[in-house]
Design a protein around this motif. Structure first.
Motif, PDB file in Angstrom:
ATOM      1  N   PRO A   1      96.791  29.971  38.591  1.00 26.88           N
ATOM      2  CA  PRO A   1      97.022  28.598  39.039  1.00 26.88           C
ATOM      3  C   PRO A   1      96.435  27.516  38.118  1.00 26.88           C
ATOM      4  O   PRO A   1      97.088  26.499  37.874  1.00 26.88           O
ATOM      5  N   ASP A   2      95.234  27.720  37.601  1.00 25.28           N
ATOM      6  CA  ASP A   2      94.622  26.685  36.755  1.00 25.28           C
ATOM      7  C   ASP A   2      95.398  26.497  35.451  1.00 25.28           C
ATOM      8  O   ASP A   2      95.612  25.367  34.998  1.00 25.28           O
TER       9      ASP A   2
ATOM     10  N   ARG B   1     103.562  30.363  39.882  1.00 26.24           N
ATOM     11  CA  ARG B   1     102.179  29.882  39.964  1.00 26.24           C
ATOM     12  C   ARG B   1     101.362  30.813  40.856  1.00 26.24           C
ATOM     13  O   ARG B   1     101.664  31.012  42.020  1.00 26.24           O
TER      14      ARG B   1
ATOM     15  N   TYR C   1      98.630  27.296  35.009  1.00 24.73           N
ATOM     16  CA  TYR C   1      99.935  26.751  35.392  1.00 24.73           C
ATOM     17  C   TYR C   1      99.840  25.241  35.593  1.00 24.73           C
ATOM     18  O   TYR C   1     100.650  24.476  35.071  1.00 24.73           O
ATOM     19  N   ASP C   2      98.833  24.808  36.351  1.00 20.46           N
ATOM     20  CA  ASP C   2      98.664  23.381  36.637  1.00 20.46           C
ATOM     21  C   ASP C   2      98.420  22.586  35.355  1.00 20.46           C
ATOM     22  O   ASP C   2      98.940  21.484  35.203  1.00 20.46           O
ATOM     23  N   GLU C   3      97.639  23.137  34.435  1.00 24.31           N
ATOM     24  CA  GLU C   3      97.371  22.452  33.172  1.00 24.31           C
ATOM     25  C   GLU C   3      98.643  22.319  32.344  1.00 24.31           C
ATOM     26  O   GLU C   3      98.911  21.261  31.769  1.00 24.31           O
TER      27      GLU C   3
ATOM     28  N   VAL D   1     101.771  22.290  33.438  1.00 23.64           N
ATOM     29  CA  VAL D   1     102.646  21.314  34.102  1.00 23.64           C
ATOM     30  C   VAL D   1     102.165  19.896  33.810  1.00 23.64           C
ATOM     31  O   VAL D   1     102.967  19.006  33.504  1.00 23.64           O
ATOM     32  N   SER D   2     100.869  19.680  33.869  1.00 26.94           N
ATOM     33  CA  SER D   2     100.308  18.359  33.570  1.00 26.94           C
ATOM     34  C   SER D   2     100.602  17.937  32.137  1.00 26.94           C
ATOM     35  O   SER D   2     101.023  16.802  31.878  1.00 26.94           O
TER      36      SER D   2
ATOM     37  N   TYR E   1     109.304  27.997  40.653  1.00 29.62           N
ATOM     38  CA  TYR E   1     107.947  27.644  40.231  1.00 29.62           C
ATOM     39  C   TYR E   1     106.856  28.126  41.190  1.00 29.62           C
ATOM     40  O   TYR E   1     105.847  28.667  40.749  1.00 29.62           O
TER      41      TYR E   1
END
Length: 92
Positions: free
Chosen positions: A70-71, A64, A73-75, A77-78, A60
């Protein structure tokens, strides 16, 4: 959520269900074709499934920011954590 609107989500959800169903059907057909050709097929155990998840998780940080911004990817994952919490105990 990223790019989500109430008006457009319904067809996307339906398309996702169809794609998932097609993929599962194709998996079953492929396994049966391999068995017919003499390939020995082993069912994945829960322990090996968990081991695979841990192995994949190690990649992971490389995904990312390199393969996925990154933004985004983070969304994802959330959203995945939220989805899994709502469907706990149901294998998707």
């Amino acid at each position: 959520m990223i790019g989500q609107s109430d008006a457009g989500i319904e067809p996307l959800m339906e398309a996702g269900k169809l794609i998932k169903a097609d993929g599962r059907r194709e998996n079953i057909e492929s396994i049966e074709a391999m068995r017919k050709r003499g390939v020995q097929v082993h069912t994945l155990t829960p322990a090996l499934d968990a081991e695979w998840d841990q192995t994949v998780a190690k990649a992971y940080p490389k995904v990312r920011g390199i393969a996925v911004p990154p933004d985004i990817y983070d969304e994802v994952v959330s959203q995945l954590k939220t989805f899994r919490a709502a469907h706990q105990g149901v294998k998707q």
